[in-house]
Write a protein that holds these residues in place. Structure first.
Motif, PDB file in Angstrom:
ATOM      1  N   GLY A   1      51.405   8.548  76.451  1.00  0.00           N
ATOM      2  CA  GLY A   1      52.803   8.709  76.813  1.00  0.00           C
ATOM      3  C   GLY A   1      53.015   8.389  78.273  1.00  0.00           C
ATOM      4  O   GLY A   1      52.173   8.665  79.111  1.00  0.00           O
ATOM      5  N   ALA A   2      54.170   7.830  78.576  1.00  0.00           N
ATOM      6  CA  ALA A   2      54.470   7.454  79.946  1.00  0.00           C
ATOM      7  C   ALA A   2      55.094   8.588  80.730  1.00  0.00           C
ATOM      8  O   ALA A   2      55.327   8.455  81.926  1.00  0.00           O
ATOM      9  CB  ALA A   2      55.424   6.251  79.938  1.00  0.00           C
ATOM     10  N   PHE A   3      55.386   9.714  80.071  1.00  0.00           N
ATOM     11  CA  PHE A   3      56.120  10.785  80.716  1.00  0.00           C
ATOM     12  C   PHE A   3      55.244  12.012  80.884  1.00  0.00           C
ATOM     13  O   PHE A   3      54.475  12.363  79.990  1.00  0.00           O
ATOM     14  CB  PHE A   3      57.350  11.167  79.885  1.00  0.00           C
ATOM     15  CG  PHE A   3      58.262  10.015  79.645  1.00  0.00           C
ATOM     16  CD1 PHE A   3      59.165   9.615  80.612  1.00  0.00           C
ATOM     17  CD2 PHE A   3      58.218   9.319  78.451  1.00  0.00           C
ATOM     18  CE1 PHE A   3      60.009   8.547  80.387  1.00  0.00           C
ATOM     19  CE2 PHE A   3      59.051   8.249  78.223  1.00  0.00           C
ATOM     20  CZ  PHE A   3      59.947   7.858  79.200  1.00  0.00           C
ATOM     21  N   PRO A   4      55.345  12.710  82.029  1.00  0.00           N
ATOM     22  CA  PRO A   4      54.643  13.984  82.172  1.00  0.00           C
ATOM     23  C   PRO A   4      55.159  14.977  81.143  1.00  0.00           C
ATOM     24  O   PRO A   4      56.345  14.988  80.828  1.00  0.00           O
ATOM     25  CB  PRO A   4      54.998  14.436  83.593  1.00  0.00           C
ATOM     26  CG  PRO A   4      55.561  13.243  84.277  1.00  0.00           C
ATOM     27  CD  PRO A   4      56.136  12.370  83.198  1.00  0.00           C
TER      28      PRO A   4
ATOM     29  N   LEU B   1      61.560  12.306  80.639  1.00  0.00           N
ATOM     30  CA  LEU B   1      61.356  12.588  79.221  1.00  0.00           C
ATOM     31  C   LEU B   1      62.637  13.109  78.579  1.00  0.00           C
ATOM     32  O   LEU B   1      62.990  12.726  77.453  1.00  0.00           O
ATOM     33  CB  LEU B   1      60.221  13.590  79.045  1.00  0.00           C
ATOM     34  CG  LEU B   1      59.897  13.995  77.604  1.00  0.00           C
ATOM     35  CD1 LEU B   1      59.622  12.778  76.731  1.00  0.00           C
ATOM     36  CD2 LEU B   1      58.712  14.952  77.573  1.00  0.00           C
ATOM     37  N   LYS B   2      63.351  13.976  79.288  1.00  0.00           N
ATOM     38  CA  LYS B   2      64.623  14.478  78.781  1.00  0.00           C
ATOM     39  C   LYS B   2      65.589  13.322  78.521  1.00  0.00           C
ATOM     40  O   LYS B   2      66.222  13.241  77.460  1.00  0.00           O
ATOM     41  CB  LYS B   2      65.227  15.456  79.785  1.00  0.00           C
ATOM     42  CG  LYS B   2      66.583  16.038  79.406  1.00  0.00           C
ATOM     43  CD  LYS B   2      67.018  17.067  80.450  1.00  0.00           C
ATOM     44  CE  LYS B   2      68.356  17.704  80.082  1.00  0.00           C
ATOM     45  NZ  LYS B   2      69.478  16.740  80.247  1.00  0.00           N
TER      46      LYS B   2
ATOM     47  N   ASP C   1      54.425  24.804  68.818  1.00  0.00           N
ATOM     48  CA  ASP C   1      54.166  23.486  68.248  1.00  0.00           C
ATOM     49  C   ASP C   1      53.162  22.792  69.157  1.00  0.00           C
ATOM     50  O   ASP C   1      53.290  22.856  70.385  1.00  0.00           O
ATOM     51  CB  ASP C   1      55.447  22.660  68.145  1.00  0.00           C
ATOM     52  CG  ASP C   1      55.286  21.481  67.202  1.00  0.00           C
ATOM     53  OD1 ASP C   1      55.875  21.506  66.102  1.00  0.00           O
ATOM     54  OD2 ASP C   1      54.559  20.514  67.558  1.00  0.00           O
ATOM     55  N   ILE C   2      52.159  22.138  68.579  1.00  0.00           N
ATOM     56  CA  ILE C   2      51.104  21.546  69.401  1.00  0.00           C
ATOM     57  C   ILE C   2      51.554  20.272  70.106  1.00  0.00           C
ATOM     58  O   ILE C   2      50.832  19.777  70.984  1.00  0.00           O
ATOM     59  CB  ILE C   2      49.838  21.260  68.567  1.00  0.00           C
ATOM     60  CG1 ILE C   2      50.138  20.289  67.435  1.00  0.00           C
ATOM     61  CG2 ILE C   2      49.237  22.563  68.046  1.00  0.00           C
ATOM     62  CD1 ILE C   2      48.879  19.818  66.703  1.00  0.00           C
ATOM     63  N   ASP C   3      52.712  19.731  69.763  1.00  0.00           N
ATOM     64  CA  ASP C   3      53.220  18.530  70.429  1.00  0.00           C
ATOM     65  C   ASP C   3      54.108  18.941  71.602  1.00  0.00           C
ATOM     66  O   ASP C   3      55.177  19.518  71.396  1.00  0.00           O
ATOM     67  CB  ASP C   3      54.011  17.684  69.435  1.00  0.00           C
ATOM     68  CG  ASP C   3      54.466  16.352  70.017  1.00  0.00           C
ATOM     69  OD1 ASP C   3      54.297  16.142  71.239  1.00  0.00           O
ATOM     70  OD2 ASP C   3      55.001  15.536  69.257  1.00  0.00           O
ATOM     71  N   PRO C   4      53.713  18.646  72.844  1.00  0.00           N
ATOM     72  CA  PRO C   4      54.553  19.021  73.980  1.00  0.00           C
ATOM     73  C   PRO C   4      55.938  18.388  73.948  1.00  0.00           C
ATOM     74  O   PRO C   4      56.887  18.958  74.482  1.00  0.00           O
ATOM     75  CB  PRO C   4      53.747  18.539  75.194  1.00  0.00           C
ATOM     76  CG  PRO C   4      52.335  18.457  74.713  1.00  0.00           C
ATOM     77  CD  PRO C   4      52.435  18.049  73.267  1.00  0.00           C
ATOM     78  N   VAL C   5      56.060  17.203  73.349  1.00  0.00           N
ATOM     79  CA  VAL C   5      57.382  16.587  73.247  1.00  0.00           C
ATOM     80  C   VAL C   5      58.292  17.426  72.353  1.00  0.00           C
ATOM     81  O   VAL C   5      59.493  17.537  72.596  1.00  0.00           O
ATOM     82  CB  VAL C   5      57.272  15.140  72.737  1.00  0.00           C
ATOM     83  CG1 VAL C   5      58.650  14.488  72.655  1.00  0.00           C
ATOM     84  CG2 VAL C   5      56.367  14.313  73.645  1.00  0.00           C
ATOM     85  N   ALA C   6      57.711  18.033  71.319  1.00  0.00           N
ATOM     86  CA  ALA C   6      58.494  18.954  70.493  1.00  0.00           C
ATOM     87  C   ALA C   6      59.013  20.107  71.334  1.00  0.00           C
ATOM     88  O   ALA C   6      60.148  20.570  71.141  1.00  0.00           O
ATOM     89  CB  ALA C   6      57.646  19.482  69.336  1.00  0.00           C
ATOM     90  N   GLY C   7      58.197  20.583  72.278  1.00  0.00           N
ATOM     91  CA  GLY C   7      58.657  21.656  73.152  1.00  0.00           C
ATOM     92  C   GLY C   7      59.902  21.271  73.926  1.00  0.00           C
ATOM     93  O   GLY C   7      60.837  22.067  74.071  1.00  0.00           O
ATOM     94  N   VAL C   8      59.941  20.051  74.424  1.00  0.00           N
ATOM     95  CA  VAL C   8      61.125  19.574  75.140  1.00  0.00           C
ATOM     96  C   VAL C   8      62.312  19.473  74.184  1.00  0.00           C
ATOM     97  O   VAL C   8      63.431  19.882  74.508  1.00  0.00           O
ATOM     98  CB  VAL C   8      60.837  18.212  75.798  1.00  0.00           C
ATOM     99  CG1 VAL C   8      62.084  17.653  76.474  1.00  0.00           C
ATOM    100  CG2 VAL C   8      59.704  18.340  76.816  1.00  0.00           C
ATOM    101  N   ALA C   9      62.062  18.940  72.982  1.00  0.00           N
ATOM    102  CA  ALA C   9      63.142  18.808  71.999  1.00  0.00           C
ATOM    103  C   ALA C   9      63.701  20.175  71.603  1.00  0.00           C
ATOM    104  O   ALA C   9      64.921  20.327  71.439  1.00  0.00           O
ATOM    105  CB  ALA C   9      62.632  18.069  70.764  1.00  0.00           C
ATOM    106  N   ILE C  10      62.844  21.171  71.453  1.00  0.00           N
ATOM    107  CA  ILE C  10      63.313  22.515  71.106  1.00  0.00           C
ATOM    108  C   ILE C  10      64.237  23.048  72.189  1.00  0.00           C
ATOM    109  O   ILE C  10      65.289  23.631  71.909  1.00  0.00           O
ATOM    110  CB  ILE C  10      62.115  23.458  70.882  1.00  0.00           C
ATOM    111  CG1 ILE C  10      61.342  23.058  69.621  1.00  0.00           C
ATOM    112  CG2 ILE C  10      62.581  24.911  70.768  1.00  0.00           C
ATOM    113  CD1 ILE C  10      59.977  23.724  69.499  1.00  0.00           C
TER     114      ILE C  10
END
Length: 253
Positions: A19-22, A38-39, A136-145
């Motif tokens: 991924g290109a985003f922190p 990422l947002k 959720d083990i996906d950090p991107v899911a954390g942002v989406a939540i």
């Protein structure tokens, strides 16, 4: 998108894991720590929708046919597979049940295991839960939540992006999980972890599932009591290989 094999029309199942985003540090994510890039990426490449699900009162950022990555080839999505970007039928059933029966969560501590888009955590917050952790083990899911909480005029819930099955079991009044019995090894791990929660802390466990084969044949079936069936909407049926209903189960080991 290759999520079609799991029931959605999306084509990105084999998306790259880089991924290109922190992402969120130390396995945690909160609204104040969202990376702006990422947002912005998620806001640009998802659609806000509340249609076609069992919970039209909850708005979510999802991948839909209006989004370019719905049609992209595998590997174009710059993160791990975006399972969070689909509102799966087990999660829909759990969220509908909580919204219709707020006493199940009101004033209680809730763990939303495999939270995905966060809909069930959001339903619990809307219904008066006193403490909620979305895992959720996906950090991107954390942002989406976090974004989905904000969409629904809610303060973001705490989020853990580590594999909670490898951690010491916390004390929860209720654990909810939807659509998690899709792999035999994971199902076995979940079964044992949930039994330990029930035996150690007398935790109640509610499971949402539309009757996938891996769930229907697993030994956990001998310890389940069906709470409710929900007929799925036509769009959810089409996106899930013709599954027609989704159920909530009470786990009673």
């Amino acid at each position: 998108m290759a999520l079609r094999a799991s029931g959605s029309g999306c084509r990105l199942l084999r998306a790259g894991r880089g991924g290109a985003f922190p992402l969120c540090p130390r396995g945690h994510c909160a609204g104040s720590s969202l990376d702006p890039a990422l947002k912005a990426f998620l806001e640009e490449n998802t659609e806000v929708t509340s249609r076609g699900s069992l919970t039209p009162e909850i708005q979510l950022r999802l991948l839909t046919p209006r989004c370019k990555f719905w049609w992209e080839k595998a590997g174009r999505w710059p993160h791990r597979e975006p399972y969070w970007a689909v509102y799966w039928p087990g999660g829909q059933a759990l969220s509908r049940y909580i919204l219709d029966n707020p006493d199940v969560v009101r004033g209680k501590s809730i763990l939303d295991l495999g939270s995905g888009c966060g809909a069930t955590a959001i339903a619990a917050k809307m219904s008066g839960a006193s403490r909620i952790l979305a895992n959720d083990i996906d950090p991107v899911a954390g942002v989406a939540i976090t974004l989905n909480c904000e969409l629904n005029q809610l303060d973001p819930v705490p989020i853990l992006t580590q594999d909670i099955l490898n951690l010491e079991r916390g004390r929860w009044d209720l654990v909810v999980l939807g659509d998690m019995f899709y792999d035999a090894d994971l199902a076995d791990r979940l079964h044992q972890w949930l039994k330990d929660c029930c035996w150690t802390h007398r935790t109640r466990v509610l499971i949402g599932d539309p009757g996938r084969p891996q769930f229907s044949v697993h030994s956990i079936q001998h310890q389940l009591h069906k709470v409710v069936d929900y007929p799925l909407t036509e769009s959810t049926r089409q996106d899930n290989n013709g599954l027609t209903t989704s159920s909530v189960w009470d786990f009673q080991p």
